[in-house]
Design an enzyme around this catalytic site. Structure first.
Site, PDB file in Angstrom:
ATOM      1  N   SER A 356       0.833  -1.206   0.000  1.00 60.71           N
ATOM      2  CA  SER A 356       0.000   0.000   0.000  1.00 60.71           C
ATOM      3  C   SER A 356       0.868   1.255   0.000  1.00 60.71           C
ATOM      4  CB  SER A 356      -0.917   0.008   1.223  1.00 60.71           C
ATOM      5  OG  SER A 356      -1.620   1.220   1.326  1.00 60.71           O
ATOM      6  N   TRP A 359       2.308   1.660  -3.413  1.00 57.43           N
ATOM      7  CA  TRP A 359       1.269   2.120  -4.332  1.00 57.43           C
ATOM      8  C   TRP A 359       1.012   3.620  -4.198  1.00 57.43           C
ATOM      9  CZ3 TRP A 359      -3.614   4.235  -3.260  1.00 57.43           C
ATOM     10  CH2 TRP A 359      -4.464   4.354  -4.363  1.00 57.43           C
ATOM     11  N   HIS A 360       1.130   4.137  -2.996  1.00 55.53           N
ATOM     12  CA  HIS A 360       0.802   5.545  -2.782  1.00 55.53           C
ATOM     13  C   HIS A 360       1.791   6.500  -3.436  1.00 55.53           C
ATOM     14  CE1 HIS A 360      -2.334   4.458   0.149  1.00 55.53           C
ATOM     15  NE2 HIS A 360      -2.735   5.693   0.010  1.00 55.53           N
ATOM     16  N   GLY A 361       3.014   6.104  -3.620  1.00 54.03           N
ATOM     17  CA  GLY A 361       3.941   7.041  -4.249  1.00 54.03           C
ATOM     18  C   GLY A 361       5.335   6.482  -4.409  1.00 54.03           C
ATOM     19  N   PHE A 507      -1.411   9.835  -7.126  1.00 56.86           N
ATOM     20  CA  PHE A 507      -1.267   8.422  -6.828  1.00 56.86           C
ATOM     21  C   PHE A 507      -1.937   7.565  -7.878  1.00 56.86           C
ATOM     22  CE2 PHE A 507      -1.673  10.316  -2.376  1.00 56.86           C
ATOM     23  CZ  PHE A 507      -0.342  10.641  -2.355  1.00 56.86           C
TER      24      PHE A 507
END
Length: 507
Positions: A356, A359-361, A507
């Site tokens: 996660s 995935w966010h950045g 994102f």
């Protein structure tokens, strides 16, 4: 094109809605209007990447057909002819069970290979656009540390909403592989991918959750319009009046050298961003859900008062629920979930939130944020949840929010050095700023209003037996009138101030 820009509010949105109302008598025509509008909406902001999405949609459709055509043990052969060609969800009674340790036949292996091709193809898009620069930057630093020549860092623009698009497309392929849904008609699948209300920043919609609505394509009525537009107005108010003002306060402090700040400034920065990200992202979700409702579609909720949570586990059940659900169904369960012993369960939880964070950045601070949240989810399982349950709810909420705020500080910081300096200041009440920040009063007032809203949400839990739906109907006229006034004020502010994109557009 942003939902609260004049171009959308006064031209694109009304034009599409009028076309939908007056020329959408037939289901096929309504679907065509929405698909064309969605492609134009996305192409307006991403005129090049839209063709990449078209190409990947074609690949998905081809791969899904190959998966469904391969001999398999998930869908009964006798019922192949009764599949819903339009992509409808198959009932659980249509599935055979196969022991997890049963050997795969050639059909199973072929299906798995096609699924792998589709997933890798989609992830390749995400990795290229989102992580190439990050990977090259770290490789360059590694080579230079070894006194070797560095490499050129490619400058690749990050398309808006690429992460959400890729996740939803993978969902479709996995659902076809599992037998949850039949291959979609190209037209409806294109509408699913490009559907403009949720296209840029979610909620992440699973294909099987909305396929039936796309098939039925029911015509929206006045009740849909009123409920949808009210929800849309609420999102605009959250974004322009609250989130954007809080963003100015957060940006002002995070842009300063941490060595010049003190305890008060560090906590102000953390609180500004804590409220900003909530009202910004939940505001977008409100707009998306509201716009979809105006066209007759029901999208799942994405937030459920996350800042009233009494543990980190509870927080992630309430925050960005569509992402949490996606991670659980398409990563946590395939890893084994909690079926392979406690140690494996803890590892699965941790690896899911590491993913996660990635995935966010494309930055190490996001990775660390994922590791941080994963660690607290494991601690919840080990002992923390039991300890928090012994506390009064309000105190468990305070403890949880401290953990969340520390995480958001790490999330917002531009580097580990900045994050470490700010967190150190937040732990030193005696620290004073060498160059105090003159925070405008309006930023403080808006932060207090945001805090009051979250406290009111906490208080509302004491009235669980109260029927809020009836109260909302009784006071609908007054509440919508007040909301309309705030909506107009938000638009005026939006026109006067520079536009600030949604946080999750990155994102």
């Amino acid at each position: 094109m942003l939902f609260y820009e004049p171009l959308f509010l006064f031209l694109f949105g009304p034009a599409v809605y009028l076309l939908y109302l007056f020329f959408g008598a037939a289901k096929a025509r309504r679907a065509l209007i929405l698909l064309c509008a969605s492609v134009i909406f996305y192409g307006w902001s991403e005129p090049v990447f839209v063709f990449v999405v078209f190409g990947s949609v074609a690949l998905d459709l081809y791969v899904a057909r190959k998966i469904a055509a391969s001999p398999d043990s998930l869908i009964l052969r006798s019922e192949r002819s009764s599949r819903l060609e339009g992509g409808g969800r198959l009932s659980p009674s249509r599935f055979e069970t196969r022991p997890s340790d049963a050997p795969q036949d050639e059909g199973d292996k072929a299906r798995a290979r096609w699924l792998a091709l589709g997933v890798v193809g989609n992830l390749a898009i995400l990795i290229y656009y989102k992580y190439t620069g990050f990977l090259a930057l770290n490789l360059d630093a590694f080579l230079k540390a070894l006194t070797l020549p560095g490499i050129n860092i490619p400058q690749i623009a990050l398309p808006i909403g690429v992460s959400f698009i890729v996740f939803e497309k993978i969902t479709y392929l996995v659902d076809v592989y599992r037998g949850v849904t039949a291959p979609a008609r190209p037209f409806l699948y294109g509408l699913y991918v490009f559907f403009f209300p949720k296209l840029l920043a979610g909620p992440i919609i699973k294909y099987h959750d909305i396929a039936r609505q796309f098939e039925e394509m029911r015509h929206a009525d006045m009740a849909d319009f009123v409920a949808g537009f009210s929800r849309f107005m609420l999102g605009v108010v959250k974004k322009l009046l609250l989130a954007d003002t809080l963003a100015s306060g957060a940006d002002m402090i995070f842009a300063r050298d941490p060595s010049t700040l003190g305890f008060t400034e560090a906590w102000a920065a953390a609180m500004f961003f804590t409220f900003q990200i909530y009202f910004d992202f939940s505001g977008y979700s409100d707009m998306a859900i509201g716009l979809a409702r105006m066209f007759g579609f029901r999208l799942l909720e994405n937030f459920n008062m996350p800042y009233v949570a009494t543990s980190i586990t509870d927080f992630w059940r309430r925050w960005h629920m569509s992402l949490t659900s996606w991670i659980r169904e398409y990563l946590y369960f395939p890893l084994g979930g909690n079926q392979r012993g406690e140690a494996r369960t803890y590892f699965n939880l941790w690896i899911c939130f590491l993913a996660s964070g990635v995935w966010h950045g494309a930055a190490w601070t996001y990775v660390a944020w994922g590791v941080y949240n994963g660690a607290f989810l494991v601690l919840d399982r080990l002992f923390l949840l039991r300890r928090l349950e012994r506390l009064p709810d309000w105190l468990a909420n305070v403890v949880t929010m401290i953990v969340v705020i520390v995480g958001w500080t790490l999330f917002r910081a531009t580097s580990f050095a900045q994050a470490g300096a700010l967190l150190a200041l937040m732990a030193q009440p005696w620290a004073t700023a060498s160059a105090p920040v003159a925070i405008p009063e309006e930023y403080v007032v808006v932060a207090l209003i945001a805090a009051a809203i979250c406290v009111a949400q906490r208080v509302s839990l004491f009235f669980e037996g109260f029927d809020w739906a009836i109260a909302a109907q009784r006071f609908a006229l007054a509440s919508n009138g007040a909301l309309s006034i705030l909506f107009i004020a938000a638009l005026a502010k939006g026109l006067a101030d520079p536009f600030k994109p949604f946080i999750y557009f990155r994102f």
